[in-house]
Motif scaffolding. Structure first.
Motif, PDB file in Angstrom:
ATOM      1  N   VAL A  30      35.290  29.120  51.113  1.00  0.00           N
ATOM      2  CA  VAL A  30      34.966  30.343  50.387  1.00  0.00           C
ATOM      3  C   VAL A  30      34.099  29.952  49.204  1.00  0.00           C
ATOM      4  N   ASP A  31      32.924  30.546  49.129  1.00  0.00           N
ATOM      5  CA  ASP A  31      31.996  30.332  48.019  1.00  0.00           C
ATOM      6  C   ASP A  31      32.462  31.215  46.860  1.00  0.00           C
ATOM      7  N   LEU A  32      33.024  30.605  45.817  1.00  0.00           N
ATOM      8  CA  LEU A  32      33.615  31.377  44.732  1.00  0.00           C
ATOM      9  C   LEU A  32      32.578  32.168  43.945  1.00  0.00           C
ATOM     10  N   ASP A  33      31.364  31.653  43.840  1.00  0.00           N
ATOM     11  CA  ASP A  33      30.322  32.412  43.146  1.00  0.00           C
ATOM     12  C   ASP A  33      30.029  33.714  43.888  1.00  0.00           C
ATOM     13  N   ALA A  34      29.944  33.629  45.219  1.00  0.00           N
ATOM     14  CA  ALA A  34      29.712  34.836  46.015  1.00  0.00           C
ATOM     15  C   ALA A  34      30.932  35.742  45.979  1.00  0.00           C
ATOM     16  N   PHE A  35      32.125  35.164  46.088  1.00  0.00           N
ATOM     17  CA  PHE A  35      33.371  35.936  46.043  1.00  0.00           C
ATOM     18  C   PHE A  35      33.462  36.730  44.741  1.00  0.00           C
ATOM     19  N   ASP A  36      33.214  36.079  43.613  1.00  0.00           N
ATOM     20  CA  ASP A  36      33.303  36.765  42.313  1.00  0.00           C
ATOM     21  C   ASP A  36      32.220  37.826  42.166  1.00  0.00           C
ATOM     22  N   ALA A  37      31.013  37.537  42.665  1.00  0.00           N
ATOM     23  CA  ALA A  37      29.936  38.531  42.604  1.00  0.00           C
ATOM     24  C   ALA A  37      30.273  39.755  43.442  1.00  0.00           C
ATOM     25  N   ASN A  38      30.876  39.543  44.621  1.00  0.00           N
ATOM     26  CA  ASN A  38      31.281  40.669  45.461  1.00  0.00           C
ATOM     27  C   ASN A  38      32.371  41.487  44.784  1.00  0.00           C
ATOM     28  N   ALA A  39      33.317  40.813  44.130  1.00  0.00           N
ATOM     29  CA  ALA A  39      34.379  41.519  43.415  1.00  0.00           C
ATOM     30  C   ALA A  39      33.792  42.384  42.299  1.00  0.00           C
ATOM     31  N   ALA A  40      32.846  41.830  41.549  1.00  0.00           N
ATOM     32  CA  ALA A  40      32.219  42.583  40.466  1.00  0.00           C
ATOM     33  C   ALA A  40      31.465  43.789  41.008  1.00  0.00           C
ATOM     34  N   ASP A  41      30.838  43.634  42.170  1.00  0.00           N
ATOM     35  CA  ASP A  41      30.104  44.752  42.750  1.00  0.00           C
ATOM     36  C   ASP A  41      31.054  45.845  43.221  1.00  0.00           C
ATOM     37  N   LEU A  42      32.206  45.473  43.759  1.00  0.00           N
ATOM     38  CA  LEU A  42      33.207  46.473  44.142  1.00  0.00           C
ATOM     39  C   LEU A  42      33.679  47.261  42.923  1.00  0.00           C
ATOM     40  N   VAL A  43      33.909  46.568  41.825  1.00  0.00           N
ATOM     41  CA  VAL A  43      34.340  47.250  40.592  1.00  0.00           C
ATOM     42  C   VAL A  43      33.264  48.216  40.121  1.00  0.00           C
ATOM     43  N   ARG A  44      32.009  47.784  40.170  1.00  0.00           N
ATOM     44  CA  ARG A  44      30.909  48.684  39.785  1.00  0.00           C
ATOM     45  C   ARG A  44      30.898  49.928  40.664  1.00  0.00           C
ATOM     46  N   ARG A  45      31.057  49.745  41.948  1.00  0.00           N
ATOM     47  CA  ARG A  45      31.008  50.861  42.881  1.00  0.00           C
ATOM     48  C   ARG A  45      32.204  51.797  42.700  1.00  0.00           C
ATOM     49  N   ALA A  46      33.344  51.259  42.258  1.00  0.00           N
ATOM     50  CA  ALA A  46      34.547  52.076  42.076  1.00  0.00           C
ATOM     51  C   ALA A  46      34.472  52.961  40.842  1.00  0.00           C
ATOM     52  N   ASN A  47      33.545  52.706  39.971  1.00  0.00           N
ATOM     53  CA  ASN A  47      33.223  53.608  38.854  1.00  0.00           C
ATOM     54  C   ASN A  47      34.454  53.960  38.006  1.00  0.00           C
ATOM     55  N   GLY A  48      35.239  52.955  37.673  1.00  0.00           N
ATOM     56  CA  GLY A  48      36.346  53.171  36.755  1.00  0.00           C
ATOM     57  C   GLY A  48      37.693  53.388  37.415  1.00  0.00           C
ATOM     58  N   LYS A  49      37.728  53.654  38.707  1.00  0.00           N
ATOM     59  CA  LYS A  49      39.010  53.814  39.390  1.00  0.00           C
ATOM     60  C   LYS A  49      39.484  52.446  39.898  1.00  0.00           C
ATOM     61  N   PRO A  50      40.801  52.189  39.840  1.00  0.00           N
ATOM     62  CA  PRO A  50      41.301  50.869  40.238  1.00  0.00           C
ATOM     63  C   PRO A  50      41.151  50.618  41.725  1.00  0.00           C
ATOM     64  N   ILE A  51      40.987  49.349  42.056  1.00  0.00           N
ATOM     65  CA  ILE A  51      40.874  48.917  43.454  1.00  0.00           C
ATOM     66  C   ILE A  51      42.156  48.205  43.847  1.00  0.00           C
ATOM     67  N   ARG A  52      42.778  48.677  44.891  1.00  0.00           N
ATOM     68  CA  ARG A  52      43.955  48.019  45.459  1.00  0.00           C
ATOM     69  C   ARG A  52      43.454  47.047  46.528  1.00  0.00           C
ATOM     70  N   PRO A 290      27.674  36.861  51.723  1.00  0.00           N
ATOM     71  CA  PRO A 290      28.672  36.199  52.565  1.00  0.00           C
ATOM     72  C   PRO A 290      29.390  35.100  51.779  1.00  0.00           C
ATOM     73  N   ALA A 291      30.705  35.221  51.678  1.00  0.00           N
ATOM     74  CA  ALA A 291      31.476  34.280  50.861  1.00  0.00           C
ATOM     75  C   ALA A 291      32.391  33.392  51.688  1.00  0.00           C
ATOM     76  N   ALA A 292      32.845  33.863  52.840  1.00  0.00           N
ATOM     77  CA  ALA A 292      33.761  33.098  53.687  1.00  0.00           C
ATOM     78  C   ALA A 292      33.028  32.631  54.940  1.00  0.00           C
ATOM     79  N   LEU A 293      33.008  31.341  55.167  1.00  0.00           N
ATOM     80  CA  LEU A 293      32.291  30.749  56.297  1.00  0.00           C
ATOM     81  C   LEU A 293      33.164  29.684  56.951  1.00  0.00           C
ATOM     82  N   PHE A 294      32.830  29.361  58.199  1.00  0.00           N
ATOM     83  CA  PHE A 294      33.451  28.187  58.800  1.00  0.00           C
ATOM     84  C   PHE A 294      32.371  27.335  59.450  1.00  0.00           C
ATOM     85  N   ALA A 295      32.629  26.030  59.488  1.00  0.00           N
ATOM     86  CA  ALA A 295      31.663  25.073  60.020  1.00  0.00           C
ATOM     87  C   ALA A 295      32.216  24.394  61.263  1.00  0.00           C
TER      88      ALA A 295
END
Length: 403
Positions: A30-52, A290-295
């Motif tokens: 898991v690429d943590l930089d991508a994971f954290d960026a995706n989390a931040a984007d979800l929060v932006r999209r949720a516009n103040g409502k909590p994400i479960r 893409p944050a989760a990959l397998f090789a």
């Protein structure tokens, strides 16, 4: 639709190869930089409502803890009662079990433990489920109950259905009557409503090379959003006549913006948007990393333009089809042999990029779905930049099998 520039892909491949050079493949990262960026984007999209956080899409306790420590995330949406109890015992709070359960031993444990009963909310949509729980009771702890609304779009007088076959409760009258039944039953209390619009949240609306199909999906989803917003609001009004609702949960990664726009909804669920598997490439509403990959390692070079990697046939759940297979991701330009596809023990890959690969090199894949990747690996390598900063167990690695 996600548009990953080739130079960026080459840099990512080089980072992942350097970070994991000391490890043998197969492996998952898991690429943590991508994971954290995706989390931040979800929060932006949720516009103040909590994400479960939908735990089935993560299936790693350490990463659930990581995302729940971020502003904008609150609570877990779990997928089995056994998982819910385990998470509660591990210190997680506010756990919503999103699927009905027939786990009698789990209900015996839940009803006899005040800590568990306070932390876990169970999903009900049938009076028989009340009977099952009562028959399993070992204590008098009150069971927190969430009701589920059938969100499917029904056309032509119900002869045409679009959406998953989930709850049998569809109308304000049906939900209200069931809520009254639950409230009158000793030992149960309705605290919430869940309504997952999978035909909106889980279906991409911008499919590469399929413009007509994309327009049909967009029209269907627009109609479904309008119909559901009216019906969901009416259901919430009816339920509030019966009890005080603590939460109204809806949506998923693909519908965050439209779901949180409804006044009746108090929180949105999401999980796949943290990993961004391949099924989430076909959306107009967001672009994730893409944050989760397998090789898988290259083990053969059968001929010009062909390499063979070890295994890799990890199909996703759902109706069988090409979109349920993992996709070769790095290096770009590889594809399956149509006669073999993704194999159980070996997978031939075709394309000019194959000629630059040597025995022992890695091909990086994206799974079709998010958390299901963790059923194949006991451990996730967490990457930041070009190094592994931690290795954490998946549910499988912790010896937890919940399905």
């Amino acid at each position: 639709m996600v548009n990953h520039a080739v130079p960026g892909l080459a840099a990512d491949r080089a980072r992942y190869d350097r970070a994991t050079a000391h490890l043998d493949a197969p492996l998952a990262v898991v690429d943590l930089d991508a994971f954290d960026a995706n989390a931040a984007d979800l929060v932006r999209r949720a516009n103040g409502k909590p994400i479960r956080v939908a735990s089935k899409s993560v299936r790693c306790r350490a990463l659930l803890e990581r995302v729940l420590a971020m502003d904008g995330f609150a609570g877990v949406m779990s997928f089995t009662l056994a998982e819910s109890i385990w998470l509660a015992r591990e210190g997680f709070e506010d756990i919503l079990l999103a699927y009905p359960s027939a786990d009698r031993s789990g209900f015996a444990e839940l009803t006899g433990d005040p800590k568990l009963a306070a932390a876990v909310t169970v999903l009900l949509d049938d009076p028989a489920q009340l009977d099952l729980i009562d028959a399993a009771r070992t204590g008098s702890e009150e069971v927190r109950v969430c009701l589920e609304l059938d969100t499917s779009l029904q056309l032509l007088g119900g002869r045409l259905r679009v959406g998953a076959r989930r709850a049998p409760l569809r109308t304000p009258e049906a939900l209200g009557a069931f809520a009254e039944l639950v409230q009158q039953r000793p030992g149960f209390r309705v605290v919430g409503l869940m309504a997952y619009e999978g035909h909106i949240a889980g279906v991409g609306d911008l499919i590469a090379g399929r413009p007509v199909r994309s327009r049909v999906i967009q029209a269907m989803q627009a109609k479904a959003r309008r119909e559901l917003a009216v019906r969901r609001a009416a259901v919430v009004r009816r339920l509030r006549q019966v009890t005080e609702l603590e939460f109204v949960n809806g949506g998923g990664t693909g519908s965050v913006e439209s779901t949180v726009a409804e006044r009746a909804v108090t929180e949105v669920a999401a999980g796949s948007g943290l990993y961004v598997p391949r099924l989430f490439d076909n959306y107009r509403s967001f672009q994730g990393r893409p944050a989760a990959l397998f090789a898988q390692p290259v083990v053969r070079r059968p001929g010009l333009g062909v390499v063979t990697v070890l295994g890799g046939g990890y199909p996703a759940s759902g109706a069988a089809g090409p979109d349920r297979s993992p996709v070769p991701y790095l290096p770009p330009g590889l594809k399956y042999d149509p006669q073999e596809g993704a194999g159980e023990v070996q997978t031939p890959l075709l394309g000019s990029a194959a000629d630059d690969l040597r025995i022992g090199d890695r091909v990086w894949f994206r799974h079709a779905k998010a958390g299901e990747l963790c059923e194949r690996f006991a451990e996730l390598q967490l990457i930041q930049g070009d190094r592994v900063v931690d290795a954490v167990p998946t549910y499988r690695g912790e010896g937890r099998t919940f399905l």
